[in-house]
Design an enzyme around this catalytic site. Structure first.
Site, PDB file in Angstrom:
ATOM      1  CB  SER A 118      -9.872  -2.696   5.227  1.00 24.49           C
ATOM      2  OG  SER A 118     -11.060  -2.783   5.945  1.00 24.49           O
ATOM      3  CG  HIS A 139     -10.174  -8.238   5.210  1.00 23.80           C
ATOM      4  ND1 HIS A 139      -9.931  -7.920   3.895  1.00 23.80           N
ATOM      5  CD2 HIS A 139     -11.066  -7.304   5.648  1.00 23.80           C
ATOM      6  CE1 HIS A 139     -10.635  -6.851   3.555  1.00 23.80           C
ATOM      7  NE2 HIS A 139     -11.331  -6.469   4.602  1.00 23.80           N
ATOM      8  CD  GLU A 151      -7.812 -10.213   1.397  1.00 20.62           C
ATOM      9  OE1 GLU A 151      -8.382  -9.261   1.977  1.00 20.62           O
ATOM     10  OE2 GLU A 151      -7.222 -10.058   0.332  1.00 20.62           O
ATOM     11  CG  ASN A 189     -10.148  -3.421   0.714  1.00 22.05           C
ATOM     12  OD1 ASN A 189     -11.223  -3.175   0.194  1.00 22.05           O
ATOM     13  ND2 ASN A 189     -10.025  -3.798   1.971  1.00 22.05           N
TER      14      ASN A 189
END
Ligand code: NAD
Length: 281
Positions: A118, A139, A151, A189
């Site tokens: 992450s 991701h 991602e 994130n």
């Protein structure tokens, strides 16, 4: 690419294995904990049953999907035939680097090494291998069988043709790739976690209660879930760790986790997985 090895059979690993097996890939699922492998296979069966109930797959598909997955308890055996190895173990750079070194040692020379991290730097993980040009971030979002986004993170040394292969592969499993650079928190994130952190600050300052804060973000921003409920789903420990990685990575105090979040993690209130976070489960 035909043979996909997934290392780590937890929340994300079982979903990644499920999606590739459903699309006909030969999946090797690796975990050092036998109990994690049993739980992963039980979760995959339960999730296929949900897909059958929704008419997405048939009863015959279920057997085919399950037959495409073989479990292993060592990386050495699990990656022997891998065209792509996707690491999805605990978010800890030392554990991940040890695993990347082991995959590098035992996987075929052509194998691409991906991480579902992450927030940890792809370049740092690549430094544990002798093939940094073949290391990339993939991701996936939770729950993997449902969420469309992957991602894709290019490390400092990732070769263009490796990115192109991973973008094509992501499309082949009916997901949508978005390619980004290797910066702390990437994009998802980097934007999500400050929003969650701000919601926790608003709660701790008594601006409103958890349900109202979530309701405002659901109704006002058309988010399917409020930030505090989402934090409970992700895991408050995971949220805190990602914020710390961004704080250190950017050397910027604006990413520092709210003291309420730090206290809740210290008290073992980690969200759904421990039965209590901002809500009780
Ligand atoms: N949970 C999420 O919502 C989410 C979303 C996107 C990305 N991620 C990332 O995915 C990764 C995995 O997260 P998770 O939530 O699935 O974690 P998890 O704790 O559910 O699962 C991790 C698994 O890794 C296994 N493991 C640990 N060390 C191992 C080793 N040396 N060899 C093989 N297996 C090992 C554990 O037994 C466990 O089953 C993390 O990097 C996390 O940041 C998580």
């Amino acid at each position: 690419m035909k043979n996909i090895t997934v290392i780590g059979a937890g929340t994300m690993g079982n979903g990644i294995a499920h999606v590739f097996a459903q699309k006909g890939f030969n999946v090797h699922l690796v975990d050092t904990q036998a109990a994690a492998l049993d739980k992963a296979m039980a979760t995959i069966k339960k999730n296929i049953d949900r897909q059958i109930a929704k008419g997405i797959v048939s009863e015959e598909d279920k057997q085919r999907i399950l037959q495409n997955i073989t479990c292993f308890d060592t990386i050495e055996l699990g990656v022997q035939k891998a065209d792509l190895a996707i690491e999805a173990v605990t978010e800890n750079s030392n554990i991940k680097k040890t695993i990347f070194a082991a995959i590098d040692l035992h996987a075929p020379a052509h194998c691409i090494l991906a991480s579902n991290t992450s927030s940890i730097s792809i370049a740092e993980l690549a430094s544990a291998t002798k093939r940094p040009q073949q290391v990339i971030g993939m991701h996936f979002m939770n729950p993997v069988p449902i969420m469309k986004l992957v991602e894709i993170i290019n490390g400092a040394a990732t070769a263009n043709e490796v990115t192109e292969k991973i973008v094509s592969l992501t499309k082949a499993i009916d997901k949508i790739p978005c390619v980004v650079k290797d910066f702390p928190g990437f994009i998802a994130n980097r934007i999500l976690m400050p929003m969650i952190n701000e919601a926790i600050y608003a709660l701790s300052e008594g601006v409103s209660d958890a349900a109202t804060i979530d309701q405002i973000m659901k109704l006002g921003m058309a988010h399917p879930m409020g930030p505090l409920q989402l934090a409970d789903y992700i895991g408050l420990d995971v949220c805190k760790n990602i914020l710390v990685i961004m704080q250190e990575g950017f050397n910027n105090i604006k990413y520092a986790p709210c003291p309420l979040l730090v206290n809740m993690v210290a008290a073992g209130k980690l969200g759904i997985k421990t039965g209590e976070g901002f809500y009780k489960y």
